[in-house]
Design an enzyme around this catalytic site. Sequence first.
Site, PDB file in Angstrom:
ATOM      1  N   ALA A 263       0.909  -1.105   0.005  1.00 53.16           N
ATOM      2  CA  ALA A 263      -0.101  -0.216   0.213  1.00 53.16           C
ATOM      3  C   ALA A 263       0.938   1.229   0.028  1.00 53.16           C
ATOM      4  O   ALA A 263       0.892   2.076  -1.001  1.00 53.16           O
ATOM      5  CB  ALA A 263      -0.912   0.082   1.131  1.00 53.16           C
ATOM      6  N   ASP A 264       1.600   1.376   0.901  1.00 52.02           N
ATOM      7  CA  ASP A 264       2.494   2.621   1.109  1.00 52.02           C
ATOM      8  C   ASP A 264       3.694   2.699  -0.053  1.00 52.02           C
ATOM      9  O   ASP A 264       3.645   3.847  -0.440  1.00 52.02           O
ATOM     10  CB  ASP A 264       3.369   2.515   2.332  1.00 52.02           C
TER      11      ASP A 264
END
Lengths: 421, 424
Positions: free
Chosen positions: A169-170
């Site tokens: 995600a990040d």
Amino acid sequence: VTSGPLAGLRVLEFSLILSAPYGGIQLSDLGAEVVKVEQPGGDPFRNLGAVVPDYSKAFQSVNRGKRSIVIDLQSPEGRAVVHQMVPSFDVVMINYRPGVPARLSIDYETLSALHPRLVYVDISGFGTSGPMAAQAASDMVAQAYGGSTAADGRLDDDGAPVWMSIAIADIPTGAAAAMGTVAALYHRERTGEGQLVSVSLLRTVMSQLGLSLMREPVSDAIGRDVLKAELAAIRERGGSYGELIAARTTFFAAERLYEAGYLARDGGIVLGALTREQRDACRRVLEIDDDPTDDSGFDDAAAEPKRQVAALKQRLRERIAEHSVDEWLGRFAEEGAPASAVNFPEEISDDSLGTLEMVELISTVVGPTRHVMPTVHNREAPTAIQSPPPELGSATDDVLREIGGLDPDAIAALRASGAVA
Amino acid sequence: VSPTSGPLVGVRVLELSTPLAAAYCGMHLADLGADVIRIEPPGGSAHRQDRALAGGAIKLAQWLDRGKRSSVIDLDQAAGRDALHRLVPNIDVVLTNLPPAGAERWGVDEAPLRALNQRLIYMAIGGFDANTPLADRPVTDGVAQAYGGPMAGNGKLEPDGAPGVPGVRAVELLSGILAATGIGAALVNRERSGCGERVDISLLRIAMSLNYSATVRDPISDGYNRDQLVATRAQIREAGGSYTNLVEAAGAFIAGTFKVYWSGYRTKDGGLVFGALTPNNRNAFRKALGITDDPLDQPDYDPTAPALEEFATALKARVRAQLLEKTRAEWMIIFEAVGAPAALVNLPEDLDDDEQAQLSMRELVHPLNGPQWQVAPLVDMSVTPTAIRGPAPALGEATDEMLEALGGLSAEQIATLRSNSAIE
């Protein structure tokens, strides 16, 4: 003087933890001057698992090449300094939680009014509208909500979900922010217009799961819809999370014959076939000549094919256990089949190939360090890591003088009031 | 497909790709407004036929190739290579992840194309470093994840203890996003300097970048924990230990705060995760759960002290039992009220019915199989909107149009190429 394709451009980064910092190192490596604004006390990532206070490896890994300035955005003086400097920047990148930028007067509307050519890149958890828009997120939250935790399908000893520790995600959201930034800068070069660029952790997770999330009624009727019915039946009878995951894993088992890990005689080995050609190469090496999974008409949602796949998987396990990792790697290489031994992230830096991807940076805090080189290599306008990771506020005075145009007295006054540090 | 919005409007890209990274990059470029033309071999490129790569051939190609055009040129024939070269002066970007030896054989390595177009941006996605003898090894997501560290770092195990392949092809996908970033930066520079560019990405390096902190070498920090982990693993190997033993060695280095507050739990009716990385967020969970005796965030906390290790283990058991008392929805109300970052664990298929997720889906219509829904572009932009430009193209639908408009070939020349099967 930097050399990359973005040399001469300036980025003001309001960032915490991982996503925006990862986007920022891309822009820095591409030649931009990246100024990271930290609140008093610094980015909390500085102390995540830190051995050296304020200088964790996590922080170092995604902040090298930047300048650090500490500004207290709670103070009117601190905000005034930001407003004064913004017109000297080309890009603002921010991953503060929703609502906070407006409260601190560093939102798109405020800053673009001061500087219409600004490219403002906002990173949120769940996007800018919808019932979850106001929620903060992290890699853990976005992966759970967006489906990648379940797609990875690990369970702990209690049957609970386990985070996929690859920060999908990040990190890719930071990359997406960098991609949106350069696209917006290209438009600005051609027209002079700035704009708002928005990315979210949820969208990024979903994009990577694009094939699982795509709905296409014709093929779904014999594939995805069958899985959904199975999952609904498990829920109906009160089945556990683990049972849902097991059903999903079984459903996709045919895909995981030649893109999978196995135990060779002396350790783990991974086959990485993505195409039919590569799977055929694996089959030649493993002497499998009766595998129906690539035949047209093979229906992996039906019961008998599922049994065939399970039996094949067992045969592959037994076959691969017969030889050592090195023996297999040699054979796979001869046939052009993608395969690899398994290395650990803490050790790849000292591997003969891994070390070629690393560069030494001399840190004022911890001495000689080594970092992974820029992800993108440009030949004519070379990318490079510009500097070691900054100490907290180490560029405050320089940035205020060079970019803010403040004289020493003004800087001293700001320091005295606690607006900068 | 003729994009009229998006920051890359007017940029022409030739994509010569094999799954996965280059095709995913091309998808983003198309969403950003570029005119992306796939050059495919006769019969179509690999992912059109690929039924086994999750969900069948139709979906894979229709996902990755949305908004692109397709031309079929047989680069095994000199006439095909010549036809391709006719296009190059009118192209801005060549995007490829073909192995270097293949690219050279097909006349699409950098040198001949550069000779035709000095302003060209040539983007090559490779596996291992291009300057080593391994440059032509087939490197895919699985290989890069295994060799570069993310797979072992994730530590998933198959039921028999074999390495578990992660559920997301993270290296190829990230490489695609970063390749688009590299192309965009080169376009910015070309606007300013007029210069073309050669951009390279290697999957190995991207895999190592995904490891972020774990692969950074810092002698002070490493002396405290990483070096011990490496030494422990060396002993395990020496003793003939298993892959499972090697993976599990990392457990001793995970701080108690992570074990409890950065973790998944079972509730009465399904999975839920805690995602707290900071003391403030952990305090929110403590408040929600009524935990008043947790010393793990105290300044003098020593993560190696056995007593605290035991405390973390006991606390985890307590939280596990507590979470089982309520449903996911009940817990989410409690956690949201105190700002504790928790989340439901959704299966990808659950998102069909999720209001928030559906805001990131777009409907489009394919002429072959009708309406479909795909995940929206990765980036939203206020002035130059991104969009899915259209459905995936039929094989070779743009061959003639492109050779005529961009290559300046006459109808007769195109007919001759076609009769020789140099194009389709």
